[in-house]
Design a protein around this motif. Structure first.
Motif, PDB file in Angstrom:
ATOM      1  N   GLU A  88      39.546  76.043  26.368  1.00 26.80           N
ATOM      2  CA  GLU A  88      40.345  76.325  27.562  1.00 26.80           C
ATOM      3  C   GLU A  88      39.657  77.371  28.433  1.00 26.80           C
ATOM      4  N   GLY A  89      39.444  76.992  29.702  1.00 27.90           N
ATOM      5  CA  GLY A  89      38.905  77.950  30.654  1.00 27.90           C
ATOM      6  C   GLY A  89      37.409  78.146  30.604  1.00 27.90           C
ATOM      7  N   GLY A  90      36.670  77.272  29.903  1.00 22.26           N
ATOM      8  CA  GLY A  90      35.234  77.488  29.851  1.00 22.26           C
ATOM      9  C   GLY A  90      34.492  76.317  29.255  1.00 22.26           C
ATOM     10  N   TRP A  91      33.226  76.522  28.977  1.00 27.66           N
ATOM     11  CA  TRP A  91      32.390  75.537  28.299  1.00 27.66           C
ATOM     12  C   TRP A  91      31.245  76.286  27.640  1.00 27.66           C
ATOM     13  N   ALA A  92      30.715  75.714  26.563  1.00 24.72           N
ATOM     14  CA  ALA A  92      29.616  76.369  25.845  1.00 24.72           C
ATOM     15  C   ALA A  92      28.919  75.351  24.971  1.00 24.72           C
ATOM     16  N   CYS A  93      27.629  75.599  24.722  1.00 21.79           N
ATOM     17  CA  CYS A  93      26.852  74.778  23.798  1.00 21.79           C
ATOM     18  C   CYS A  93      26.784  75.495  22.455  1.00 21.79           C
ATOM     19  N   ALA A  94      27.266  74.840  21.415  1.00 23.82           N
ATOM     20  CA  ALA A  94      27.260  75.451  20.089  1.00 23.82           C
ATOM     21  C   ALA A  94      25.860  75.527  19.502  1.00 23.82           C
ATOM     22  N   GLU A  95      24.918  74.738  20.046  1.00 26.43           N
ATOM     23  CA  GLU A  95      23.586  74.685  19.452  1.00 26.43           C
ATOM     24  C   GLU A  95      22.645  75.750  19.995  1.00 26.43           C
ATOM     25  N   CYS A  96      22.671  75.980  21.317  1.00 25.09           N
ATOM     26  CA  CYS A  96      21.714  76.943  21.883  1.00 25.09           C
ATOM     27  C   CYS A  96      22.379  78.164  22.514  1.00 25.09           C
ATOM     28  N   GLY A  97      23.708  78.143  22.642  1.00 20.69           N
ATOM     29  CA  GLY A  97      24.404  79.301  23.186  1.00 20.69           C
ATOM     30  C   GLY A  97      24.541  79.310  24.698  1.00 20.69           C
ATOM     31  N   PHE A  98      23.970  78.337  25.390  1.00 15.83           N
ATOM     32  CA  PHE A  98      24.139  78.276  26.838  1.00 15.83           C
ATOM     33  C   PHE A  98      25.618  78.096  27.143  1.00 15.83           C
TER      34      PHE A  98
END
Length: 412
Positions: A212-222
């Motif tokens: 909720e309210g965001g996005w993220a890559c679990a693999e590289c942290g971007f």
């Protein structure tokens, strides 16, 4: 920066004069505004003209797949609080059209220019912008545009050493990737309704998670950066957390997002959110978009939707069922000749609306609507479709050249 441009060289003066003459001939022949042919003639005579004409201006470049024409108009209105503005208000957004627009701005202080996504970095190299605004990236004109990740990489490479302030939508992972190497970025949480072009991480290719309210890559942290400005319902939050009401005559969430970005851009030039947003209220339509016209004893509202992201936002604007809907799709060169994008649009959102279909590719659209289980009829002309439409205001939705055809038909 000076209030007016330095005197043009003889070559540049000849180029500008010839360009204006070519544009006038084009208009007299009924071939449109003449901005593109005028710019082509001028640049042929003086290839440095774009750089010359922009030299005295504080330049804003606006680029995106959706919303750049409207956002350009809103920024231009906001900056008029501080000085004269020249802008390519009719949307001629490649170098020729931009050159034609700047040729009219010898006494302007600001240049506010929308730029086609493919030409952004090339134009930026010529005009030395003070601000670059990036709104979104999604699939569009599949026969001519690079894959969205490739386009984001192109923007990233071209903007990594820019001196401009980059005002970027941090809710779009592709835009964030494009801007994240730039030295001076102002992040705006402007939202992202269409997410189907941004499920994989543009940094490593991993699957993006969307809490909720965001996005993220679990693999590289971007991940989504923290915004400086944010759209919050009917308000925009400035860097101090102050909520400024957004009052527009343009409808919908997408236009509030455009206004939030425009307010962030205006602030770079010292125009506070209050007066900037007040001026934006004066915009009632943009190149015919959102106009309501009376024609054939019917009321039509004209809406542009040229790719899946645009159709998604447009569906949220229309009157509820059983309001009649007219859909028109072409596939000319300015639209892109590949209509496979029709299958990415969720036409089940039109359930309960009686639909009439026109346009060059009306049969392609009819097949798509049939698969979506919608109630529709196909007609050869706009006149036939409007006469046959169910009672009530007609929501007329068209892609780019179909929209121009529709405007000509109704005399708008």
């Amino acid at each position: 920066m000076t209030e007016s441009t330095a005197p043009l060289s003889p070559r540049s003066r000849i180029a500008v004069t010839a360009g204006r003459a070519a544009a006038a001939v084009s208009r007299a022949a009924g071939r449109g505004s003449g901005s593109v042919i005028g710019g082509r003639v001028a640049l042929k005579l003086d290839p440095e003209l774009l750089r010359v004409l922009s030299g005295h201006l504080d330049i804003v470049l606006v680029s995106a797949t959706n919303g750049k024409t409207t956002t350009t108009r809103l920024i231009a209105e906001a900056l008029r609080a501080a000085g004269e503005v020249v802008s390519n208000a009719l949307g001629a957004n490649m170098p020729a059209g931009i050159t034609s627009a700047l040729a009219q701005g010898s006494r302007a202080r600001y240049g506010v220019l929308e730029v086609d996504e493919k030409y952004l970095t090339a134009v930026a190299a010529e005009v030395n912008p003070k601000v670059v605004a990036l709104l979104n990236l999604s699939r569009d004109q599949l026969d001519r545009a690079a894959e969205t990740r490739m386009l984001a990489d192109h923007w990233r490479e071209g903007l990594k050493d820019t001196k401009a302030v980059v005002v970027a939508n941090c809710d779009d992972p592709l835009v964030t990737w494009a801007a994240s190497d730039s030295p001076n970025v102002v992040w705006v949480a402007a939202g992202q309704e269409w997410k189907d072009d941004a499920w994989s991480c543009p940094s490593c290719g991993g699957v993006l998670q969307r809490p909720e309210g965001g996005w993220a890559c679990a693999e590289c942290g971007f991940r989504r950066p923290s915004p400086t400005w944010a759209l919050a319902g009917e308000t925009v939050l400035d860097p101090h957390g102050t909520a400024w009401p957004i009052r527009l005559q343009l409808p919908g969430r997408a236009n509030r997002a455009n206004a939030a970005t425009a307010a962030a851009v205006a602030a770079v030039f010292g125009v506070a959110p209050g007066p900037a947003l007040e001026r934006m209220y004066q915009v009632t339509a943009v190149a015919g978009r959102y106009d309501t016209v009376t024609w054939q004893d019917r009321e039509l509202r004209l809406l542009l939707a040229k790719n899946p992201a645009g159709w998604l936002e447009t569906f949220s604007l229309i009157d509820p069922p059983p309001a009649p809907v007219l859909l028109s799709v072409n596939a000319r060169s300015a639209d892109g000749t590949d209509t496979s994008w029709l299958w990415d649009v969720d036409y089940t959102r039109l359930a309960g609306h009686p639909i009439v279909v026109v346009g060059d590719r009306r049969l392609d659209l009819a097949v798509r609507l049939e698969v979506a289980g919608q109630n529709f009829r196909v007609f050869d002309t706009v006149e036939q479709a409007v006469r046959a439409a169910a009672p009530g205001r007609i929501e007329a939705i068209a892609n780019y050249t179909a929209f121009q055809d529709l405007r000509r038909a109704v005399g708008n």
